[in-house]
Structures are given as structure tokens and as C-alpha cells.
Design a protein around this motif. Sequence first.
Motif, PDB file in Angstrom:
ATOM      1  N   LYS A 191      23.598  41.026  14.854  1.00 18.06           N
ATOM      2  CA  LYS A 191      24.066  39.802  15.497  1.00 18.06           C
ATOM      3  C   LYS A 191      24.515  38.748  14.495  1.00 18.06           C
ATOM      4  CE  LYS A 191      21.500  40.088  19.808  1.00 18.06           C
ATOM      5  NZ  LYS A 191      20.469  39.480  20.656  1.00 18.06           N
ATOM      6  N   GLU A 192      24.157  38.959  13.278  1.00 19.65           N
ATOM      7  CA  GLU A 192      24.548  37.981  12.264  1.00 19.65           C
ATOM      8  C   GLU A 192      25.445  38.667  11.245  1.00 19.65           C
ATOM      9  OE1 GLU A 192      21.392  36.345   9.948  1.00 19.65           O
ATOM     10  OE2 GLU A 192      22.688  34.897   8.943  1.00 19.65           O
ATOM     11  N   ARG A 193      26.627  38.161  11.123  1.00 16.82           N
ATOM     12  CA  ARG A 193      27.609  38.798  10.261  1.00 16.82           C
ATOM     13  C   ARG A 193      28.128  37.805   9.226  1.00 16.82           C
ATOM     14  NH1 ARG A 193      28.132  38.785  15.265  1.00 16.82           N
ATOM     15  NH2 ARG A 193      29.600  37.055  15.095  1.00 16.82           N
ATOM     16  N   PHE A 194      28.375  38.332   8.059  1.00 17.04           N
ATOM     17  CA  PHE A 194      29.018  37.478   7.059  1.00 17.04           C
ATOM     18  C   PHE A 194      30.466  37.250   7.479  1.00 17.04           C
ATOM     19  CE2 PHE A 194      25.798  39.699   4.389  1.00 17.04           C
ATOM     20  CZ  PHE A 194      25.035  38.576   4.110  1.00 17.04           C
ATOM     21  N   VAL A 195      30.863  36.028   7.442  1.00 15.16           N
ATOM     22  CA  VAL A 195      32.222  35.746   7.856  1.00 15.16           C
ATOM     23  C   VAL A 195      33.044  35.082   6.758  1.00 15.16           C
ATOM     24  CG1 VAL A 195      31.746  35.656  10.309  1.00 15.16           C
ATOM     25  CG2 VAL A 195      31.419  33.612   8.923  1.00 15.16           C
ATOM     26  N   GLY A 196      32.396  34.717   5.703  1.00 14.77           N
ATOM     27  CA  GLY A 196      33.184  34.097   4.658  1.00 14.77           C
ATOM     28  C   GLY A 196      32.465  34.137   3.330  1.00 14.77           C
ATOM     29  N   ILE A 197      33.240  34.024   2.299  1.00  8.31           N
ATOM     30  CA  ILE A 197      32.661  34.149   0.966  1.00  8.31           C
ATOM     31  C   ILE A 197      33.457  33.290  -0.010  1.00  8.31           C
ATOM     32  CG2 ILE A 197      34.048  36.187   0.372  1.00  8.31           C
ATOM     33  CD1 ILE A 197      31.074  37.116  -0.740  1.00  8.31           C
ATOM     34  N   GLN A 198      32.775  32.801  -1.008  1.00  4.87           N
ATOM     35  CA  GLN A 198      33.445  32.035  -2.055  1.00  4.87           C
ATOM     36  C   GLN A 198      32.727  32.273  -3.379  1.00  4.87           C
ATOM     37  OE1 GLN A 198      36.239  29.273  -2.406  1.00  4.87           O
ATOM     38  NE2 GLN A 198      36.636  31.171  -1.316  1.00  4.87           N
ATOM     39  N   PRO A 231      30.673  28.598 -17.329  1.00  7.06           N
ATOM     40  CA  PRO A 231      32.026  28.077 -17.468  1.00  7.06           C
ATOM     41  C   PRO A 231      33.047  28.933 -16.723  1.00  7.06           C
ATOM     42  CG  PRO A 231      31.265  29.086 -19.518  1.00  7.06           C
ATOM     43  CD  PRO A 231      30.095  29.042 -18.599  1.00  7.06           C
ATOM     44  N   ALA A 232      34.173  28.306 -16.455  1.00  7.48           N
ATOM     45  CA  ALA A 232      35.224  29.018 -15.727  1.00  7.48           C
ATOM     46  C   ALA A 232      35.659  30.241 -16.505  1.00  7.48           C
ATOM     47  CB  ALA A 232      36.406  28.084 -15.489  1.00  7.48           C
ATOM     48  N   ALA A 233      35.821  31.313 -15.792  1.00  7.01           N
ATOM     49  CA  ALA A 233      36.206  32.550 -16.449  1.00  7.01           C
ATOM     50  C   ALA A 233      37.184  33.302 -15.571  1.00  7.01           C
ATOM     51  CB  ALA A 233      34.975  33.405 -16.704  1.00  7.01           C
ATOM     52  N   ALA A 234      37.989  34.094 -16.214  1.00  4.49           N
ATOM     53  CA  ALA A 234      38.904  34.938 -15.452  1.00  4.49           C
ATOM     54  C   ALA A 234      38.072  35.915 -14.630  1.00  4.49           C
ATOM     55  CB  ALA A 234      39.823  35.697 -16.402  1.00  4.49           C
ATOM     56  N   PRO A 235      38.480  36.148 -13.419  1.00  7.79           N
ATOM     57  CA  PRO A 235      37.665  36.989 -12.555  1.00  7.79           C
ATOM     58  C   PRO A 235      37.608  38.443 -13.018  1.00  7.79           C
ATOM     59  CG  PRO A 235      39.504  36.001 -11.342  1.00  7.79           C
ATOM     60  CD  PRO A 235      39.685  35.648 -12.768  1.00  7.79           C
ATOM     61  N   THR A 236      36.420  38.985 -12.936  1.00  7.49           N
ATOM     62  CA  THR A 236      36.281  40.425 -13.149  1.00  7.49           C
ATOM     63  C   THR A 236      35.977  41.117 -11.838  1.00  7.49           C
ATOM     64  OG1 THR A 236      34.309  39.596 -14.295  1.00  7.49           O
ATOM     65  CG2 THR A 236      35.608  41.237 -15.428  1.00  7.49           C
ATOM     66  N   PHE A 237      35.531  40.322 -10.875  1.00  5.68           N
ATOM     67  CA  PHE A 237      35.196  40.911  -9.584  1.00  5.68           C
ATOM     68  C   PHE A 237      35.800  40.065  -8.467  1.00  5.68           C
ATOM     69  CE2 PHE A 237      31.650  41.538 -12.533  1.00  5.68           C
ATOM     70  CZ  PHE A 237      31.703  42.923 -12.668  1.00  5.68           C
ATOM     71  N   PHE A 238      35.947  40.685  -7.345  1.00  6.51           N
ATOM     72  CA  PHE A 238      36.266  39.905  -6.152  1.00  6.51           C
ATOM     73  C   PHE A 238      35.420  40.453  -5.013  1.00  6.51           C
ATOM     74  CE2 PHE A 238      39.034  42.867  -3.776  1.00  6.51           C
ATOM     75  CZ  PHE A 238      39.366  43.780  -4.763  1.00  6.51           C
ATOM     76  N   ALA A 239      35.149  39.591  -4.073  1.00  7.64           N
ATOM     77  CA  ALA A 239      34.247  39.973  -2.990  1.00  7.64           C
ATOM     78  C   ALA A 239      34.947  39.800  -1.655  1.00  7.64           C
ATOM     79  CB  ALA A 239      32.982  39.117  -3.032  1.00  7.64           C
ATOM     80  N   GLU A 240      34.526  40.626  -0.732  1.00 10.76           N
ATOM     81  CA  GLU A 240      35.128  40.624   0.590  1.00 10.76           C
ATOM     82  C   GLU A 240      34.025  40.613   1.634  1.00 10.76           C
ATOM     83  OE1 GLU A 240      36.714  44.410   1.541  1.00 10.76           O
ATOM     84  OE2 GLU A 240      37.150  43.873   3.619  1.00 10.76           O
ATOM     85  N   THR A 241      34.237  39.886   2.706  1.00 12.68           N
ATOM     86  CA  THR A 241      33.341  40.038   3.852  1.00 12.68           C
ATOM     87  C   THR A 241      34.101  40.791   4.915  1.00 12.68           C
ATOM     88  OG1 THR A 241      34.060  37.955   4.821  1.00 12.68           O
ATOM     89  CG2 THR A 241      32.132  37.893   3.409  1.00 12.68           C
ATOM     90  N   GLY A 242      33.447  41.762   5.476  1.00 18.32           N
ATOM     91  CA  GLY A 242      34.116  42.568   6.495  1.00 18.32           C
ATOM     92  C   GLY A 242      33.099  43.145   7.446  1.00 18.32           C
ATOM     93  N   GLU A 243      33.541  44.136   8.161  1.00 16.67           N
ATOM     94  CA  GLU A 243      32.690  44.762   9.173  1.00 16.67           C
ATOM     95  C   GLU A 243      31.360  45.230   8.586  1.00 16.67           C
ATOM     96  OE1 GLU A 243      33.536  45.257  12.475  1.00 16.67           O
ATOM     97  OE2 GLU A 243      35.186  43.886  12.030  1.00 16.67           O
ATOM     98  N   SER A 244      31.420  45.705   7.358  1.00 14.19           N
ATOM     99  CA  SER A 244      30.219  46.306   6.801  1.00 14.19           C
ATOM    100  C   SER A 244      29.469  45.351   5.881  1.00 14.19           C
ATOM    101  CB  SER A 244      30.609  47.571   6.036  1.00 14.19           C
ATOM    102  OG  SER A 244      31.612  47.270   5.094  1.00 14.19           O
ATOM    103  N   GLY A 245      29.746  44.100   5.992  1.00 14.86           N
ATOM    104  CA  GLY A 245      29.027  43.147   5.161  1.00 14.86           C
ATOM    105  C   GLY A 245      29.881  42.678   3.994  1.00 14.86           C
TER     106      GLY A 245
END
Lengths: 542, 180
Positions: free
Chosen positions: A117-124, A82-96
Motif C-alpha cells: 500500500k505504500e509505494r515510492f513515488v519520487g526520488i532525489q 561536495p558536488a560530484a559528477a554522478p556515478t549512479f542514478f536512481a529510479e522509483t518504479g513498480e518494484s521500488g
Amino acid sequence: MNEITDRLRDATRAVGETIDQVPAFSPAAGRTRSEVAGRVRRAWLVPLAAAASVTVAVAGGVAVARGGDGSPGRNAATSAGPAAAPTFFAETGESGITVRSVNGGAETSRVPNPSGKERFVGIQAAQDNRLFYAVSAEDDCRPRLYRFTLDEEGKVGSFGPLPFAPPEGTRPTSLAVSGDGGKLAYGLMSCGGGAEKGRLVVADTVTGDSRTWTAKDDVDVSELSMTADGRFVLFARYVRMELLSSAPVTDEATEATPTATEAPSPYPIVSRVGEPVEPATAASPLVAEGASDPTVAVSPVGEPVAPVTAAITASPVASEATATAVPSPATTAEPSASSSVEASVVVTEASPVQPSVAGKGIAPQVEWCHLPAATILDEPGVASSPAVTPDEDPVEVHAVVKVCPDLSDLRLLDTGAPGDSLEQASSISLGGGSRGMLGAAISPDGSRIVAAFQNMEIDGKTGLPVGGSADLIAYDTADGKATGVVYHEAGEAGIQLLDLDGTGERVIVSRGDEIGAVDAAGYRALVKTGEPSRIYGSRYAW
Amino acid sequence: MRLFGVKAELLSEREPLIRERVDVAALFADHHLGLVRLALLMLGDLATAEDVVQEAFARTHAGRRRLRDPGSALAYVRSAVLNGCRSVLRRRSLAFRRAVPYAPPVWSAESVAMIGEDRREVLVALSGLPRRQREALVLRFYLDLSYEEIADTMGVAGSTARSTITRGLAALARTLGEES
């Protein structure tokens, strides 16, 4: 070395000589910006350009291999809670991918990029803040989708690629995920560089089955967000172009030039015009009828045409900025239109009666973001903005710098309707104009759309920012009318909307060199990025 | 309206500045072709180069009341063009915008017929340099600007301009040396 310089001279001149005539200039044929902003502008524009030009992907996915019949059962790992208030957030960047705690911003986990050659570019993130999806871009144009879960400590578990992926030769432009993580939506563009009609794909993360909507033009489909039930997808559609400058000037540019005194203020420049404002209380109920999710400090506002309806966010806002009265969101909702990929600014002298100069036909009225410059005059000295000190020399030349990125065309796709044309998505007009936004997203229940706007004031003499404002405004999805100011802050820091949480009550934003959260309590910083110029719209999620 | 009283005062005090306004249109008319060539060297394709210069013009025009010193106007305009080029290059480099199509650069193989292989090599090497070095070299050896002018245009110190050029030339010599 002389030989090198001679060759350099020769080669560069040879290139120069390949052209001997150029088209005539047209003063109004471009976005107008001012180099006066100089250094300040650079600091701002990069993130804005990035916001406008990036996007990423995300979507609900499943690590479960596709069954032989393509219909594996949904298991616990593939469906968010179920929907919950976030406890974490995630980022994609140079280091993954980096996962951080909402409390304190401490890193809890990290996933390196799959390869050089393969980089994470987005996250949800799905609504439970535990199920995440990421999308990668690869040099060989084979994007892939990944899914992972977080435990209660924020550690990544069961990380892996989804058994299906966007088509080869494409590049995902943006991703969105449904509440339970069962559906993902992403935009596609050609990876190879060729023109390609814009496409939007919605895929079932369990079966891998997907459905594609295709635009009739070569457009980018970006800034996706999805309702919790996965039925509606909000996206921004814009025509791809290298530079806007050759874009045709809209009618507005040739309209009678309004004078500063008679022109309506299409942007919240209340701090400059010094109109009386009536503070309203914060945390008022959302106006949208039937909204099941409570909303963030939303204040009711008047009709879009109401000149000023003030609202105050009940927010201990950060450091140098202070929450102040704001004008009606309707006025905020009409700023600028530019399909430019980059934010642009215009600087005008702080002459409230500028039309007496500009209106004499000395030169064509400069038009910026579809606003005649005369309407965005700054008024130093009388500003209520705390950033403009009253004792400043009133003759100081100030300038208003506004952000004019290209979220000019918001569309809402009903994936429950038959058809495969992206043109069937309905156009969303927020309070008369959805232009000049720095991000927009639809709430999980679909009842409202939250969009970010900003402006900025610059001291024309020093080039330093002296104020401005940033606003998050909520709109009723049904009629596009503003329903409330989610957040307003005065000050030079702009706010870019990055993602809504699963409950729709919190917004993760970038603000200057910070990633922050906006909720009923106002704004608070989550983490410093240390590089304000590198914030991409879909790089952060919660 | 007290506000308007204030405004009126502001205008009268500003009038001298307005009268000194630089004629931006004339400035660009005089230097248009040269500016497009400069942008072409930075960007590689003519259409975008024209766009950048057009945009720089519109921008400068918008801020023309800020241009009080005709003497520095050209440097200002060159800066505007360079900034525009930087924006384009930055945009091209963004991961998600790599797919944005643009014309093959003048230093691509297709242009050999026009400028010759030797020149093309130089341009390829130039285009591979870091942005600042590339800008400095073009300003120095294409526009023949002085170090001071280059510094003004690029918004750096004179010594920085000088060292950037030195480093750029060395890098260029290295690259071309390796090739030959």
C-alpha cells in the motif's frame, strides 16, 4: 447471457437518458489536437502526460532521530559531500527504488516498496550523488520521507524513514533537495480529493523544522528544484483541472490570424522552414555572468527575437537522431501555452500558404497551445531535418506535432525572505514565455534555469514520425533570457528533463524509451526503460 | 524564393482534398448528445463527459482537413471521444492525481434515485471491467454498433472486437452473478 445484455442495454440507456441537452460547441474552446497522430501520439502522450501530471518528492533528510531538543548535531551521514559528477542514478518504479550505474546502466541495488500500500513515488539526490531521499505515497494518505546513502559500489546503506513527514492527508507533489541534503522542499496537495490551496514546504532535514508557503488558490505546486544552498526553490504552478477543454480561450486565439509567411515562428521549426542557419560551435562558455558552475555544451545565442541563431551541440547523438543547427532558443522559448495536463498536438496540412484557406473565414482559426495553427506549419521536402529525406514526395502531407504540457507558470521562491504566502514567489518568464516545456530545473548555483522543449513531425499520410527536434535551453535566472542551447537534436525523439546533477553540468533526461544523460559530450543512453509511456518526471534522480 | 514556389505548387495539388472536407460542425451538431452520453458512460460524470466531447470536437475540427471520407467521419469522432475518455481515466489513475476531485459517477450510490439500484449494479460492474471490454460493450449494447464499426472505432481487428465483447459479457455475468 441475454439477460445480461438486456440489463446492460437498459442500464446504459438509463444513464444516457439522464441528460437531454448539452452545451453548444465552440471550435476554439479547446486544445486542438488531431487524431491523425493516432498511434504515434499515444506513444508520446503518455509520458508527456505523466511528466506534466506527476511529480514527486525528494528532499534532504536525515536518518538521525530528532533530538530531545529538536536540534541534534549534524553528522556525516546526514550531510552530503561536495558536488560530484554522478556515478549512479536512481529510479522509483513498480518494484521500488532501483539504483543503477551511470556507466552501463547495471543495477547496483534495489529497495522494494515499503508495502503493497505504500509505494515510492519520487526520488532525489544530494549533490554528492551518494545521499538520496525518497518519498512514498500511501493509500491511507500518510506520505513518508526516506533517506539512504550509497557506497562506492552503489549499494544502499543506512536506509530508513525520516523522523518527520509531510502532514497526514496530503500528498507530496514534487520534491527537491539542497546540495548538502540539509533542506528539502516539497509541494503538497490534498490527498483526499478536496480542493486545497497549493502549498510548498521547506524542511530542515536535521531538525525537522519546516516552513510552509501557501498559495491563495487551488493550484498544484510541482516540478520543484532547489539551489545548492537551499535558498531558492523553482517550481511550476498550475491550476488543477480535469480537462482543459472548457478553459477559456486566451486572447491570442482571437488575434488576427497571422499568415504563415508573415507569422513569426515561435517554435524551432527551422528544419521545416529551411532558413539559413549559421552553425556555431559547441561547448561555448555559458553566457550567464558569474556562473560558478561550468555548463553543458552551451552555445551563445542571440537576442530572443533573433530569427535564427544556430548552434550545434558537440554531440555524438544517438542513433537515428542527428545534431543539427537549431534556431535561437528564444524561438524555442515561446512555444505553446496550455495548462492541460496532457500534451496535445495539432496537425495541419503541409500547406505553407494555409492562411489562404484558413484565413478566409471558412472556420475559426484553430488555435493550439496558444499558437495559431498557421504558425506551426510544416514544410516537407525543404526540410533540413535529416529525418525528412529530400526525395520524399513533396505533396505528402506532413504534420507538426508539438508537445504542450502544462509547465506554463514557473515561479521562483526566495526562502530567505519573510512571509508565508506562495504568491511572493516571483514569476519566471523564460525568454518571453516558459510554455510548452518538458521539465525545468534551476542550477545548483542558481544562476540559470534549464528547460526542455520538443516538437515532432509526423507524416500525415502514414502517421509515422518523420522528424522533429528536442532542445534543452539554458536561461539566465536573473532576466529569463536564453543564454544558450544546452542540447539540440533533430529527430522524433523528444527529451524530457528529469533532473540536474549536483554540479549542474549534467542533465538526466528521458528520451523515447531511454533514460539518458546530457552533458558536454552530448547525449548518451543510460538505460532502456522498455516502456516509454511510464516515465514520470520525478521518478529519476542523480 | 524558391521555397514559395514549392509552396504554391503544393497548395494547388491539395485543393481537391480541401474541397472534400467534412463538415465537422454539422457532424458534431448531429451527434453531440449521443457522444456526450457515450462519454458519460465511460467516465461517469457529466461535466467531464461534456469536456471530452468538446475537446474531441475541437481536435477533430483542427484536423478537419485530414478527414477526407465523410463515411468514416463518425467513427473517427467516436474514436476521438473514446481517446479523450481514456486520457481522463489514465489521468485519474496516476498516483499523484488521485486527489483530483471529480463528481461522483453516475453509478455511485447517489444516483440510485435516478436510475434504480438494479441498473446501478450493472453500471458498477461495467465500470469495473478492463477499459477495452468496457468500451466494446458500450459501443455494442449502447450504441448498437456492428462488430466492424466497433473495430473501426476502437482501432482493433474485427475479431478482437468480437472476442473482447464476449469476454466482457462473461466478466459482467460473473460479477453480477456473484452479487445476486
